[in-house]
Design an enzyme around this catalytic site. Structure first.
Site, PDB file in Angstrom:
ATOM      1  N   CYS A  68       0.823  -1.222   0.000  1.00  0.00           N
ATOM      2  CA  CYS A  68       0.000   0.000   0.000  1.00  0.00           C
ATOM      3  C   CYS A  68       0.852   1.265   0.000  1.00  0.00           C
ATOM      4  O   CYS A  68       1.770   1.432   0.790  1.00  0.00           O
ATOM      5  CB  CYS A  68      -0.999  -0.053   1.155  1.00  0.00           C
ATOM      6  SG  CYS A  68      -1.013   1.305   2.308  1.00  0.00           S
ATOM      7  N   CYS A 124       0.856   3.504   3.030  1.00  0.00           N
ATOM      8  CA  CYS A 124       1.633   2.892   4.115  1.00  0.00           C
ATOM      9  C   CYS A 124       3.115   3.204   3.951  1.00  0.00           C
ATOM     10  O   CYS A 124       3.813   3.514   4.916  1.00  0.00           O
ATOM     11  CB  CYS A 124       1.449   1.377   4.126  1.00  0.00           C
ATOM     12  SG  CYS A 124      -0.277   0.861   4.290  1.00  0.00           S
TER      13      CYS A 124
END
Ligand SMILES: *[C@@H]1O[C@H](CO)[C@@H](O)[C@H](O)[C@H]1NC(C)=O
Length: 383
Positions: free
Chosen positions: A53, A56
Site C-alpha cells: 500500500c 503505508c
C-alpha cells in the site's frame, strides 16, 4: 541543551539513513502473532500496514520518527507496526479494515487515529489518549495553563455524581477528539457563573458554555457537537470529522492569496455571523472558510466561482448555494434562516459524504491534506 542534543540525534539519523535505514527503524517494533498475548501490560501505538500500500509506504518514515521521538521523551507508549496481511486474523480482531490503520491500544480499548498523518499530530494523539481520560486541575494556575494550550476543552466541576459518571463515559469515547478535565469550583476563573453544581462546561472561543441536560440532551452528543471552535479553517479532514456532528457547515470558499476585498469581506461576514449569532445558530451550524475551490469542486462535482458561500448539510448530504454574492452580515443571516425554515432549495444528496471519505482516504487530490509535511527520508523534516 536538550534541544541541541536531539537535533544532533536527528541529524545523525538523517545522515545514517543515506547509508542504512535500520538505525531509524530501531525505535519501532515489528509485531507478529505473539503481540496479542504480550501487549497486555503496555500501551501500544500500532501502524497496521500492507506491504503493497502506497499510503503505508509514505507513513513509514514518519512512523520511524514517531518511534524515535516517543523513545527519546521517555513516553510509556510503545510504538510498533504490524504487517496486517501476514497477521490478518489478529489485525481483524483489532478491527483493521483499511491500510494504513493507526490505533492506540490500551487494555480493552482500541482508539482509532483519523487525523493528519504527521509526526506532531500522531504524537499529540498518543499523549492525549494514553494518559488519564479525565485530568484533575488542582489550581487556578493549572487551569490557566490548560486554557492557553487548548482551543477547546471540557471541564467537570463538582464531586462524585451521576453526571460525573456520564462525563467519564463520554471521555472514554471522545478522548480521541478532545480534552477532559475535572476541577473544584474554586479553581475555575471568576468570570464563570455557575447556577448549579455539578456542572459540565466547555471552554472555547474566548468564553465558556454550560451543558444543560434538559436543553442539550445526551452529554456525549453535546460534547460531540461542541468540540469544535465556532469558526474554523476548514479542510478535508475537518469536514469529514464534522460529518459526525450532523450539523450544517457554512463555509466561505475563498482564495486567501487574492487580495481583492471580495474575498476578505466574505470571510469577515461569516466570522461575524459565527460570533454575533451564536445563540441563534450554534446548535445547527458550524462556520468557517476554506482556501481555494479545488477540494469543494471535487466534493460537489461542480465548478464554483470563488469567492462564494456553500452550506453543507452533514446529516443528509445536501448542500446550498446562492447564485449571487452575499452582500453583508444581514444577508447571510437571511440565507441561513431560509435554510433553516426550508424556503431555499437544497442540491446534491448523492452520497457526498461517501465521496468525502473517498477523497480523504484515497484520492491523489488530498494527498496534500494527508501529508502536509513532505518527508524526504527518515527523520529528515526537522533539519
Ligand atoms: C481575485 O478575485 C476576484 C473576484 O473577487 C477576481 O475577479 C480576480 O480575478 C482574482 N484575482 C486573481 C489574481 O486570481
Amino acid at each position: 541543551m536538550a534541544g541541541r542534543r536531539s537535533r544532533a540525534a536527528l541529524r545523525l539519523c538523517a545522515t545514517v539513513v543515506l547509508l542504512d535505514v535500520a538505525f531509524c527503524k530501531g525505535f519501532v517494533e515489528d509485531l507478529d502473532e505473539s503481540f496479542k498475548e504480550n501487549r497486555k501490560d503496555d500501551i501500544w501505538l500500532v501502524d497496521f500496514y500492507a506491504p503493497w500500500c502506497g499510503h503505508c509506504k509514505k507513513l513509514e518514515p514518519i512512523w520511524n520518527e514517531v518511534g524515535q521521538e516517543m523513545r527519546s521523551i521517555g513516553s510509556p507508549v510503545k510504538v510498533g507496526k504490524m504487517d496486517a496481511t501476514s497477521y490478518s486474523s489478529i489485525a481483524s480482531e483489532f478491527g483493521v479494515r483499511g491500510y494504513p490503520t493507526i490505533k492506540l491500544l490500551k487494555g480493552d480499548l482500541a482508539y482509532n487515529y483519523r487525523g493528519p498523518r504527521t509526526k506532531d499530530d500522531i504524537i499529540e494523539f498518543a499523549h492525549r489518549v494514553s494518559g488519564a481520560l479525565i485530568r484533575p486541575l488542582p489550581s487556578q494556575q493549572m487551569f490557566e495553563h490548560v486554557r492557553k494550550r487548548h482551543r477547546v476543552f471540557f471541564v467537570y466541576i463538582g464531586g462524585e455524581s451521576p453526571l460525573k459518571e456520564k462525563f467519564a463515559d463520554a471521555a472514554a469515547e471522545l478522548i480521541v477528539y478532545t480534552y477532559f478535565f475535572s476541577a473544584a469550583e474554586d479553581v475555575v476563573p471568576e468570570y464563570v457563573t455557575l447556577k448549579e453544581m455539578p456542572a459540565v462546561l466547555v471552554f472555547k472561543d474566548e468564553t465558556y458554555f454550560i451543558y444543560d441536560e434538559y436543553e442539550d440532551g445526551d452529554l456525549s452528543a453535546w460534547i460531540n457537537r461542541e468540540r469544535f471552535q465556532n469558526y474554523l479553517t476548514v479542510d478535508g479532514f475537518l469536514l469529514y470529522e464534522l460529518g459526525d456532528t450532523g450539523k450544517l457547515v457554512a463555509i466561505a470558499v475563498i482564495d486567501e492569496k487574492n487580495t481583492s476585498v471580495e474575498h476578505t469581506r466574505l470571510k469577515s461576514i461569516i466570522q461575524e455571523v459565527a460570533r454575533d449569532y451564536r445563540d441563534r445558530f450554534h446548535r445547527d451550524f458550524q462556520f468557517g472558510h476554506m482556501d481555494g475551490n479545488d477540494y469543494i469542486n471535487t466534493l460537489l462535482m461542480d465548478e464554483l466561482a470563488i469567492p462564494t458561500v456553500v452550506v453543507l448539510n452533514t446529516s443528509n448530504q445536501q448542500y446550498f448555494l446562492l447564485d449571487r454574492q452575499i452582500k453583508d452580515t444581514e444577508d447571510m443571516v437571511q440565507f441561513i434562516s431560509s435554510i433553516l425554515d426550508g424556503t431555499v432549495e437544497a442540491q446534491g444528496g448523492d452520497s457526498i459524504w461517501q465521496r468525502l471519505k473517498r477523497i480523504v482516504f484515497d484520492a491523489k487530490s488530498t494527498i496534500v491534506l494527508l501529508w502536509n509535511q513532505p518527508v524526504a527520508s527518515c527523520c529528515g523534516t526537522s533539519l
